[in-house]
Design an enzyme around this catalytic site. Structure first.
Site, PDB file in Angstrom:
ATOM      1  N   ASP A 172       0.853  -1.197   0.000  1.00 51.69           N
ATOM      2  CA  ASP A 172       0.000   0.000   0.000  1.00 51.69           C
ATOM      3  C   ASP A 172       0.886   1.243   0.000  1.00 51.69           C
ATOM      4  OD1 ASP A 172      -2.359   1.413   0.016  1.00 51.69           O
ATOM      5  OD2 ASP A 172      -2.832   1.040   2.119  1.00 51.69           O
ATOM      6  N   GLU A 208       2.858   4.693  -4.263  1.00 52.69           N
ATOM      7  CA  GLU A 208       2.937   5.496  -5.491  1.00 52.69           C
ATOM      8  C   GLU A 208       4.297   6.207  -5.673  1.00 52.69           C
ATOM      9  OE1 GLU A 208      -0.740   4.101  -4.778  1.00 52.69           O
ATOM     10  OE2 GLU A 208       0.243   5.481  -3.393  1.00 52.69           O
ATOM     11  N   ASP A 260      -8.927   2.897  -2.829  1.00 52.86           N
ATOM     12  CA  ASP A 260      -9.981   3.441  -1.958  1.00 52.86           C
ATOM     13  C   ASP A 260     -11.199   3.896  -2.756  1.00 52.86           C
ATOM     14  OD1 ASP A 260      -8.073   2.971  -0.073  1.00 52.86           O
ATOM     15  OD2 ASP A 260      -7.520   5.075   0.203  1.00 52.86           O
TER      16      ASP A 260
END
Length: 798
Positions: free
Chosen positions: A456, A459, A535
């Site tokens: 997670d 990025e 999300d």
């Protein structure tokens, strides 16, 4: 600065964390102001006219007045072209060496001063101005790439020049460029990674920069966590995939064409790719959709095969809070007779949110909990974030500092950002040594009893109330020894982290297939695992976006994915949760998940009616596990996604190209989820052939549209006539479920048996079905002919 964003940052992260985020944002700006001086004067350049060409196996090099073009056709029909000396390697997308050139194809003169390459599957022509055209062997145009344009900084005294452009230019890596392409007027665009407004990509501009949308997203939010310069184009002329192998920040602008526009002439569809730097090079794969993705997998790597248990239902939550709560939820599934394969622990199981730690008060014996759950058939999966708390004395931080693992700025100072643990440093996963160090850290996760990992925030993310929520663009990266900055490394950061984790798990447990899925990634990420929606917002638009993401990623070569069932935020209504659950049961990654302040996602929390219908969906998923196992193996072998657009087998059907609310699961099943509130019937567009409603057994003939019942208890699912599906029978025995073929027609199917969670090879079993005197006959097809199936057979549809 946006004041409302600053206030929201303070509320979300607390006053201390919010102030840290503000300081981090200002620090990022100062770092880039020093490390990335503003561009000076620039000069535009185009290739000019062709002056000469040099043939080579598979193609050759065409030299123009101000540039050069390398073009090559591989033995499999894949086309590569690169300007200004750009070669296929080095590349983060490619799985290994570039494919061999086709020795039968060569560069030869064409009309009007151009050149051409003729191969078995594609003909490539290069005009004297630099236009590259791809045509079918019959001469039908698939794609036309117009001459590119560069904008280069004007060199100062002593700067090196670009070959072919004379003095006054600098390295082509510093040049921004634009490439405009044309496709047939009837073409439809798909791909570009994970896009919530799809899977068909409408006219508009799409950014190529992996981005955390700073909260739950819906169909109007773009970009998201996974962007790829991968276009999947479907037209009457044929199907092709175009990949601009460049990881820099960029933008793709698409415009669909129009037939008969302007005095009866077609207006072609257009694609304009603009990149802020990096090489101008492209791969194009042509053929049927199946052939295209097979070629794409051959180029970028076979999809990782998830362990068998990862094809079952999984449950996650940010906010389990304690081992006691995990046991309560698992017991809830068991007491209600609901199957469960895995439970995922989010950041709240860490000690102070620090990666590779455990909160011993909340989870005093995590290995014991993992063993207890495994005895019940439930695995534990751990979240893993890349950011490391920058605190001397933290073992991970000290270990990374000892091997110079963390990203630095142009002055050699460690780059810091703010994430859940507070101020953090970021490993440079583009350094092979750092990947090896990081992969070794997963030993701690395995000791805790975890069976898989979930990447997670990669990025990567740095919390900021304004600006780009990532690292400074001037931050320095190893880039496999070449050296460069975050402008080039950003989009491949999650991909490189996935590689580090996957290779580390393989070293640590060589006899088990790793289970890894990642929020961010890039072309080729399927080599290391899958992904999920991120999300996605709780609402009917979020439900629709969930399907768009899975379909679009599958066409980019990432077959294993799924959404946060129920949405990430808020509290879904019972109807919305059930419809999301029913969709999730037919997708590769079937996982409920929610934020710490969101409503519950256990099926029994929505009342007895929802629980009963959810139980039916779970039972059907478990019954079809052998089919999912087969699809997983076929994805590994062929690159074909489990979930496919309804036009997969008939891309020439223009009506099907625009169908976005249904999908094929393999070749045998068509699933039509309910995506709107209050619907109890829905229209379904059928591909050609006979299709059976699996609930009623009624047959329908395609192509065409039918209206089917969709009560709360189920969503419409249709089976292709003649299909042979492996399913679970009583006692978990393997059974062949066969849907009666139409008179005079035959059918069939493939079966790959579950060989466990290791690396055992698996054989493809082929079965055929036919109708003989009103009776369905099913036979196994071997190299020596046909034989009895050796398996129980259940016939449906008669």
């Amino acid at each position: 600065m946006n004041g409302r964003e600053l206030v929201r940052s303070m509320k979300v992260f607390g006053s201390v964390q919010g102030l840290r985020a503000v300081r981090s944002a200002w620090r990022q700006r100062r770092t880039d102001a020093w490390g990335l001086p503003p561009r000076g004067p620039e000069r535009a350049r185009v290739p000019g006219l062709a002056v000469e060409a040099e043939a080579a196996p598979g193609g050759g090099t065409v030299r123009f007045a101000r540039s050069s073009l390398l073009i090559r056709v591989s033995s499999g029909g894949t086309v590569f072209w690169g300007w200004d000396g750009a070669e296929p390697l080095p590349s983060y997308a490619l799985a290994g060496e570039a494919p061999d050139a086709d020795p039968r194809a060569s560069l030869e003169p064409d009309t009007d001063g151009g050149w051409r390459i003729v191969s078995e599957r594609v003909t490539v022509t290069v005009s004297r101005h630099g236009t590259v055209e791809l045509r079918t062997p019959g001469g039908v145009l698939l794609r036309r790439d117009l001459p590119p344009r560069w904008w280069e900084p004007v060199a100062g005294p002593g700067d090196g020049a670009v070959a072919g452009d004379g003095a006054g230019a600098v390295s082509p890596g510093a040049a921004r460029w634009v490439q405009r392409s044309e496709v047939p007027a009837d073409a439809r665009f798909f791909g570009l990674g994970g896009r919530s407004a799809g899977p068909r990509l409408r006219d508009g501009s799409y950014r190529l920069w992996n981005t955390d949308p700073k909260g739950a997203f819906g169909p109007g939010d773009d970009p998201l966590y996974i962007t790829m310069p991968v276009q999947f184009v479907v037209s009457d002329a044929g199907t092709h995939l175009a990949f601009h192998d460049n990881s820099w920040d960029g933008r793709v602008t698409l415009a669909e064409g129009e037939e008969g526009a302007g005095s009866g002439h077609d207006r072609p569809g257009t694609s304009e790719v603009r990149m802020t730097g990096g090489p101008l090079r492209c791969w194009v794969v042509v053929g049927t959709p199946a052939r295209v993705l097979h070629g794409w997998a051959a180029l970028t790597g076979a999809p990782a095969l998830p362990p068998s248990w990862a094809l079952g239902p999984q449950h996650a939550r940010w906010g389990f809070g304690s081992a006691r709560e995990v046991r309560r939820v698992v017991a809830g599934y068991r007491e209600r007779g609901l199957p469960l394969s895995a439970v995922h622990l989010d950041i709240d199981h860490y000690d102070g949110h620090r990666v590779f730690t455990v909160d011993r008060e909340r989870f005093p014996d995590l290995p014991g909990l993992a063993e207890e759950l495994r005895e019940q058939g439930v695995r534990l999966v751990s979240i893993v974030d890349p950011a490391v708390k920058a605190e001397p004395g933290d073992p991970v931080y000290d270990g990374g500092s000892a091997v110079d693992a963390f990203v630095e700025d142009a002055r050699g100072q460690e780059v810091r950002g703010v994430v859940w643990p507070g101020e953090c440093a970021y490993p440079d996963f583009t350094d092979p040594a750092v990947r090896e160090w990081w992969g070794g850290l997963y030993e701690e996760r395995l000791r805790q009893g975890f069976a898989g990992v979930w990447h997670d925030m990669n990025e990567p993310v740095s919390f900021v109330p304004f600006g780009d929520p990532t690292l400074p663009r001037s931050a320095r990266h190893a880039l496999e020894g070449r050296g460069g900055d975050h402008r080039e490394a950003h989009n491949v950061y999650g991909l490189a982290m996935a590689r580090a984790g996957y290779e580390g798990l393989r070293r640590l447990r060589p006899d088990e297939r790793p289970f890894l899925f990642s929020r961010s990634g890039w072309a080729g990420m399927q080599r290391y695992g899958g992904t999920w929606s991120g999300d996605v917002s709780t609402g009917w638009p979020g439900l629709r976006a969930s399907l768009s993401l899975v379909l679009g990623l599958g066409l980019c070569g990432v077959p294993y994915s799924g959404p946060d069932v129920g949405g990430f935020d808020g509290s879904p209504s019972p109807e919305l949760f059930l419809r999301w659950y029913q969709l999730g049961a037919w997708l590769p990654l079937f996982r409920t998940h929610a934020a710490i302040d969101a409503g519950r996602r256990e099926p029994w929390e929505f009342g007895p009616e929802v629980l009963g219908h959810a139980r039916v969906a779970l039972a059907e998923r478990e019954r079809l596990r052998p089919y999912f196992t087969t699809l997983a193996r076929l994805a590994r072998m062929t690159g074909a996604p489990y979930v496919r657009p309804v036009w997969w087998g008939t891309p020439e059907d223009r009506v099907l190209r625009d169908c976005e609310d249904a999908f094929l699961l393999g070749d045998a099943l068509l699933v039509a989820p309910v995506l709107t509130r209050g619907a109890d019937r829905r229209a379904v567009r059928l591909p050609r052939g006979r299709w059976y409603d699996t609930a009623t057994g009624r047959a329908y003939e395609g192509p065409g549209q039918v209206l089917l019942d969709a009560p709360l208890s189920r969503v419409p699912v249709l089976a292709r006539a003649g299909a042979v599906l492996p399913v679970r029978g009583e006692g978990d025995d393997l059974v062949l479920e066969v849907w009666a073929p139409a008179a005079g027609r035959t059918g069939g199917g493939l079966v790959v048996r579950d060989t466990g969670d290791g690396w055992e090879s698996a054989a493809i079993e082929r079965y055929q079905s036919r109708l003989v005197d009103g009776r369905v006959v099913v036979e196994r097809v071997t190299d020596d002919g046909v034989e009895e199936t050796g398996l129980p057979v259940v016939v449906r549809g008669l």
